[in-house]
Design an enzyme around this catalytic site. Structure first.
Site, PDB file in Angstrom:
ATOM      1  N   HIS A 180       0.861  -1.177   0.000  1.00  0.00           N
ATOM      2  CA  HIS A 180       0.000   0.000   0.000  1.00  0.00           C
ATOM      3  C   HIS A 180       0.900   1.231   0.000  1.00  0.00           C
ATOM      4  O   HIS A 180       1.730   1.402   0.888  1.00  0.00           O
ATOM      5  CB  HIS A 180      -0.921   0.032   1.221  1.00  0.00           C
ATOM      6  N   CYS A 181       0.752   2.066  -1.005  1.00  0.00           N
ATOM      7  CA  CYS A 181       1.584   3.267  -1.138  1.00  0.00           C
ATOM      8  C   CYS A 181       0.793   4.488  -0.695  1.00  0.00           C
ATOM      9  O   CYS A 181      -0.225   4.833  -1.303  1.00  0.00           O
ATOM     10  CB  CYS A 181       2.057   3.422  -2.591  1.00  0.00           C
TER      11      CYS A 181
END
Length: 343
Positions: A180-181
């Site tokens: 997850h960025c």
């Protein structure tokens, strides 16, 4: 006061860059994280409890819930860098008759980067739903070590397909989950991995281009001013030839904002370049950040795992790698998913 403000901004840039590498790598227990945890334990002895709770809630809000804060910070950093590049670097370069194409290159890269950023942020990373679950289960085989058959997601209440993972930030299971960025405020999965790859590539190229042009400008200024052949007198009245330290001080006093920006984008180029190479390595070997980290956490390498529970040997191999060309093809043209028709 102006120099102090610039120094604080530069320090914020450096810390943000370090956070970029640690957060986007998808590793839960990085060296940076362990260092922060160790420091927090020491500081907890002197910091009031209420302030500790406030800090914990703030960190949880920032890093464990979906938020547009880092997206806004991302855009603000780009605006600051490009503002400085436009109003100082590009203007001086134009006066010194630099070629037009290199000066326009950062803007061309910016257009491509913003396109990839938008696609990466809004594209479906591969959210697993009841309608596509049966199709996703058939795409990848279970390796029996990192991904076991029959494991149910306690939140989504569905069997996890191989190479998938539940993202606690988004609250969904993602097909071929990478990480997850927070900088794009989205998960990176099977269907937007190609956009993230080009986003990272163009971001690195932007930083490298601005670094090269800014450095070329300062070098050109030094050569035209002939300061390298000059001499100066120190506080003791002794005469010295111009050295590197004096040259840096001279440039800092003459072009303080350009020197600060150059330091930031140079550091950003190195960090992003290293992460870009790591991402390319994962792409060529058909691994995700999640798989790479899970194999390291188990004390094994990403290609093979050997352990002997109760004198019985079990060997893990990366069964998803099909050669460089096929691995690249899988990223840029992932296997199609058939949606189940609703009755």
């Amino acid at each position: 006061m102006d120099f102090l403000t610039l120094f604080l901004i530069y320090l914020c840039f450096v810390l943000t860059t370090v956070a970029l590498l640690c957060i986007c790598s998808g590793r839960k227990e990085s060296f940076f994280t362990r260092s922060v945890n160790g420091a927090s334990q020491v500081l907890s002895l002197v910091i009031p409890t209420q302030l500790q709770r406030l800090t914990q809630r703030t960190c949880h809000r920032l890093f464990h819930t979906r938020s547009c804060l880092f997206v806004a910070l991302h855009l603000a950093l780009q605006a600051a860098v490009y503002g400085e590049y436009t109003w100082e670097v590009a203007v001086y370069c134009w006066e010194l008759q630099f070629p037009l194409l290199p000066l326009l290159l950062p803007y061309l890269l910016l257009v491509g980067n913003m396109g990839c950023f938008t696609l990466c942020s809004w594209a479906d990373p591969g959210i697993i739903t009841t309608s596509n679950h049966s199709s996703l289960v058939k795409i990848y085989a279970y390796d029996g070590v990192l991904f076991q058959k029959g494991i149910l997601c306690p939140t989504c209440h569905v069997e996890k397909p191989a190479r998938s993972k539940h993202c606690s930030i988004c609250g969904v299971c993602v097909h071929r989950f990478d990480h997850h960025c927070v900088w794009v405020n989205n998960c990176i999965g099977a269907f937007n991995a190609k956009y993230f790859f080009f986003y990272l590539l163009t971001l690195t190229a932007m930083a490298a281009a601005i670094t090269s042009i800014s450095a070329a400008l300062l070098i050109q200024v030094v050569l035209l001013s002939d300061v390298l052949h000059g001499r100066y007198i120190d506080e003791q009245g002794q005469e010295h030839a111009v050295g590197l330290l004096f040259l840096v001080q001279h440039l800092f006093l003459t072009f303080p904002r350009i020197v600060f920006m150059l330091g930031f984008v140079l550091l950003l180029t190195l960090v992003l370049g290293a992460y870009c190479c790591f991402n390319l390595y994962l792409t060529l070997t058909n691994q995700t950040s999640n798989e790479w980290y899970k194999s390291r956490r188990s004390g094994v390498c990403s290609h093979h795992l050997t352990f002997q529970p109760q004198l019985r040997e079990a060997v893990y191999k990366n069964i998803y790698s099909k050669g460089v060309w096929m691995n690249l093809k899988e990223i840029f043209k992932p296997p199609p998913v058939l949606e189940r028709k609703k009755k």
